[in-house]
Scaffold this active site. Structure first.
Site, PDB file in Angstrom:
ATOM      1  N   HIS A  67     -14.991 -68.928  38.742  1.00 42.07           N
ATOM      2  CA  HIS A  67     -13.894 -67.994  39.023  1.00 42.07           C
ATOM      3  C   HIS A  67     -12.530 -68.617  38.721  1.00 42.07           C
ATOM      4  O   HIS A  67     -11.578 -67.911  38.392  1.00 42.07           O
ATOM      5  CB  HIS A  67     -13.953 -67.486  40.480  1.00 42.07           C
ATOM      6  CG  HIS A  67     -13.414 -68.441  41.506  1.00 42.07           C
ATOM      7  ND1 HIS A  67     -14.154 -69.466  42.046  1.00 42.07           N
ATOM      8  CD2 HIS A  67     -12.193 -68.514  42.110  1.00 42.07           C
ATOM      9  CE1 HIS A  67     -13.436 -70.120  42.939  1.00 42.07           C
ATOM     10  NE2 HIS A  67     -12.233 -69.566  43.006  1.00 42.07           N
TER      11      HIS A  67
ATOM     12  N   HIS B 283      -4.689 -66.420  43.690  1.00 41.13           N
ATOM     13  CA  HIS B 283      -5.460 -67.661  43.683  1.00 41.13           C
ATOM     14  C   HIS B 283      -6.953 -67.441  43.485  1.00 41.13           C
ATOM     15  O   HIS B 283      -7.631 -68.255  42.864  1.00 41.13           O
ATOM     16  CB  HIS B 283      -5.192 -68.474  44.962  1.00 41.13           C
ATOM     17  CG  HIS B 283      -5.757 -67.898  46.210  1.00 41.13           C
ATOM     18  ND1 HIS B 283      -5.141 -66.882  46.923  1.00 41.13           N
ATOM     19  CD2 HIS B 283      -6.895 -68.191  46.908  1.00 41.13           C
ATOM     20  CE1 HIS B 283      -5.846 -66.594  47.992  1.00 41.13           C
ATOM     21  NE2 HIS B 283      -6.923 -67.370  48.008  1.00 41.13           N
ATOM     22  N   ASP B 284      -7.503 -66.337  43.977  1.00 40.71           N
ATOM     23  CA  ASP B 284      -8.939 -66.077  43.824  1.00 40.71           C
ATOM     24  C   ASP B 284      -9.224 -64.842  42.976  1.00 40.71           C
ATOM     25  O   ASP B 284     -10.295 -64.243  43.096  1.00 40.71           O
ATOM     26  CB  ASP B 284      -9.597 -65.927  45.201  1.00 40.71           C
ATOM     27  CG  ASP B 284     -10.097 -67.254  45.759  1.00 40.71           C
ATOM     28  OD1 ASP B 284     -10.242 -68.205  44.968  1.00 40.71           O
ATOM     29  OD2 ASP B 284     -10.340 -67.344  46.975  1.00 40.71           O
TER      30      ASP B 284
ATOM     31  N   LYS C 199     -12.553 -64.117  41.150  1.00 42.45           N
ATOM     32  CA  LYS C 199     -13.784 -63.684  41.814  1.00 42.45           C
ATOM     33  C   LYS C 199     -14.229 -62.292  41.387  1.00 42.45           C
ATOM     34  O   LYS C 199     -15.380 -61.913  41.624  1.00 42.45           O
ATOM     35  CB  LYS C 199     -13.610 -63.746  43.334  1.00 42.45           C
ATOM     36  CG  LYS C 199     -13.622 -65.167  43.878  1.00 42.45           C
ATOM     37  CD  LYS C 199     -13.553 -65.197  45.391  1.00 42.45           C
ATOM     38  CE  LYS C 199     -13.642 -66.630  45.908  1.00 42.45           C
ATOM     39  NZ  LYS C 199     -13.569 -66.696  47.392  1.00 42.45           N
TER      40      LYS C 199
ATOM     41  N   HIS D 171      -6.472 -74.525  42.336  1.00 41.13           N
ATOM     42  CA  HIS D 171      -6.441 -74.610  43.791  1.00 41.13           C
ATOM     43  C   HIS D 171      -7.721 -75.172  44.406  1.00 41.13           C
ATOM     44  O   HIS D 171      -7.777 -75.402  45.621  1.00 41.13           O
ATOM     45  CB  HIS D 171      -6.097 -73.250  44.410  1.00 41.13           C
ATOM     46  CG  HIS D 171      -7.185 -72.231  44.319  1.00 41.13           C
ATOM     47  ND1 HIS D 171      -7.535 -71.616  43.142  1.00 41.13           N
ATOM     48  CD2 HIS D 171      -8.013 -71.719  45.268  1.00 41.13           C
ATOM     49  CE1 HIS D 171      -8.524 -70.761  43.360  1.00 41.13           C
ATOM     50  NE2 HIS D 171      -8.825 -70.802  44.640  1.00 41.13           N
ATOM     51  N   HIS D 172      -8.740 -75.419  43.581  1.00 38.58           N
ATOM     52  CA  HIS D 172      -9.948 -76.101  44.071  1.00 38.58           C
ATOM     53  C   HIS D 172     -10.039 -77.534  43.560  1.00 38.58           C
ATOM     54  O   HIS D 172     -11.066 -78.194  43.770  1.00 38.58           O
ATOM     55  CB  HIS D 172     -11.208 -75.322  43.674  1.00 38.58           C
ATOM     56  CG  HIS D 172     -11.448 -74.109  44.527  1.00 38.58           C
ATOM     57  ND1 HIS D 172     -11.749 -74.184  45.869  1.00 38.58           N
ATOM     58  CD2 HIS D 172     -11.410 -72.790  44.216  1.00 38.58           C
ATOM     59  CE1 HIS D 172     -11.897 -72.954  46.352  1.00 38.58           C
ATOM     60  NE2 HIS D 172     -11.688 -72.094  45.376  1.00 38.58           N
TER      61      HIS D 172
ATOM     62  N   ASP E 232      -4.987 -72.363  51.367  1.00 38.18           N
ATOM     63  CA  ASP E 232      -6.230 -71.597  51.279  1.00 38.18           C
ATOM     64  C   ASP E 232      -7.285 -72.154  52.232  1.00 38.18           C
ATOM     65  O   ASP E 232      -7.956 -71.402  52.953  1.00 38.18           O
ATOM     66  CB  ASP E 232      -6.743 -71.625  49.835  1.00 38.18           C
ATOM     67  CG  ASP E 232      -7.975 -70.759  49.636  1.00 38.18           C
ATOM     68  OD1 ASP E 232      -8.036 -69.660  50.228  1.00 38.18           O
ATOM     69  OD2 ASP E 232      -8.869 -71.169  48.877  1.00 38.18           O
TER      70      ASP E 232
END
Length: 348
Positions: A240, A211-212, A215, A266-267, A295
């Site tokens: 990201h 998910h991240d 980054k 997811h954001h 998250d």
């Protein structure tokens, strides 16, 4: 391999049965007999046959009635049937073949004719059964190989995800424990969803680790800044999501494709005020909606370089208060109804 054959002879005249058996007795055949159609149908219920020699003119059930019944049964429909009869008219012969007989022998017949035709159809039937078994074995092998290859591909995908998350952990404030907790929260939430089965929930669990992953493309000074980000830094941080999607989107593999969706969305927020696309409601993929909640829940309840940890109760209150704005209202309902289970995952 058993090379003997089981033959059923059906005729209402016992002398006709004896004649056929005497002609065929030199071969490796096991004989059974029936004096009428009803008796024949009872016998085939308890014993398997490789060939049936069937008379047509019999009382009650004639030969045509018998073959119709045999062809309706999954057990007996493939047994080869030769009509052995005195009915030599063209209509009877035509009807016999139409009903599924493999051959039609009229009385009186020559012994060599009966021997040859019986032998031919028994061999054809045995060959057909061997071929069917070989095809079955081949299909089993193919399915086994397909399953093995799919397992290997899935293992490869998981290994790639594991390696990528290790890189992410070394370049950001994400920890392996955070990634595992998000994975377990996501899987549990997915399993509660009435439209997601266990297999898909497992996909979400494994793919959520990415998910991240975007980054790794963000400047370390921004990632590790202890205070609040400036607007310019926050804009850079938001990249990201898109960067991760561009990294993963061309994969043809199920887990990586799911990871591309999750990392990209997811954001996003349910009310359309999230990033990077400003998607709203069900425009956001269910994978993204699930991992968004997971998250945030884990991020709030654990210390980060820029913030202290919240209690689970405070984090749960935040999620409930943002039902329908930041989070999918149905997912929030599932969360509310299972708070103790989510708390156990967070505190594990």
């Amino acid at each position: 391999m058993d090379l003997s054959y089981n033959i059923l002879i059906v005729d209402d005249v016992s002398d006709n049965i004896k004649v056929a058996m005497n002609i065929l007795k030199e071969s490796n055949y096991n004989f059974s007999f029936a004096l009428n159609g009803k008796q024949a149908l009872e016998i085939v219920k308890s014993k398997s046959f490789d060939l049936i020699l069937l008379d047509i003119m019999m009382p009650d059930l004639n030969g045509f009635d018998v073959i119709k019944t045999l062809k309706k049964s999954q057990v007996t429909k493939n047994i080869p049937i030769i009509f052995l009869t005195a009915k030599a008219d063209i209509d009877s012969i035509t009807e016999g073949f139409r009903l599924g007989a493999v051959d039609y022998i009229t009385k009186p017949f020559h012994p060599s004719e009966l021997i040859s035709r019986v032998s031919t159809h028994l061999e054809l039937y045995r060959a057909k059964k061997v071929l069917e078994q070989n095809n079955l074995d081949l299909n089993v092998k193919i399915k086994h190989n397909e399953t093995r290859l799919l397992s290997e591909l899935e293992a490869t995908q998981k290994e790639i995800i594991y390696l990528l998350t290790e890189v992410m952990e070394s370049s950001s404030d994400e920890t392996g424990r955070h990634i595992k907790r998000v994975a377990h929260i996501s899987e549990f939430l997915a399993k509660l969803h009435n439209a997601i089965d266990d297999d898909e929930a497992l996909v979400i669990k494994d793919a959520s680790a990415l998910h991240d992953i975007g980054k790794i493309t963000i400047d370390r000074d921004i990632l590790h800044k202890p205070g609040k980000l400036t607007e310019e830094e926050f804009c850079a941080m938001k990249e990201h999501t898109t960067n991760a999607y561009n990294l993963l989107k061309n994969s043809k593999r199920k887990l990586i494709q799911a990871g591309a969706i999750i990392s990209h969305q997811h954001h996003e927020k349910y009310n359309g005020k999230g990033y990077p696309q400003g998607l709203k409601g069900e425009e956001i993929h269910i994978y993204g909606r699930i991992v968004a909640l997971a998250d945030v829940l884990d991020a709030l309840t654990h210390k980060r370089i820029y913030k202290d940890s919240w209690s689970f109760d405070d984090a749960a209150k935040y999620i409930v208060e943002h039902k329908g704005t930041q989070f999918d209202p149905y997912l929030v309902e599932l969360f509310e109804n299972n708070l103790d289970d989510f708390k156990d995952i967070i505190e594990a």
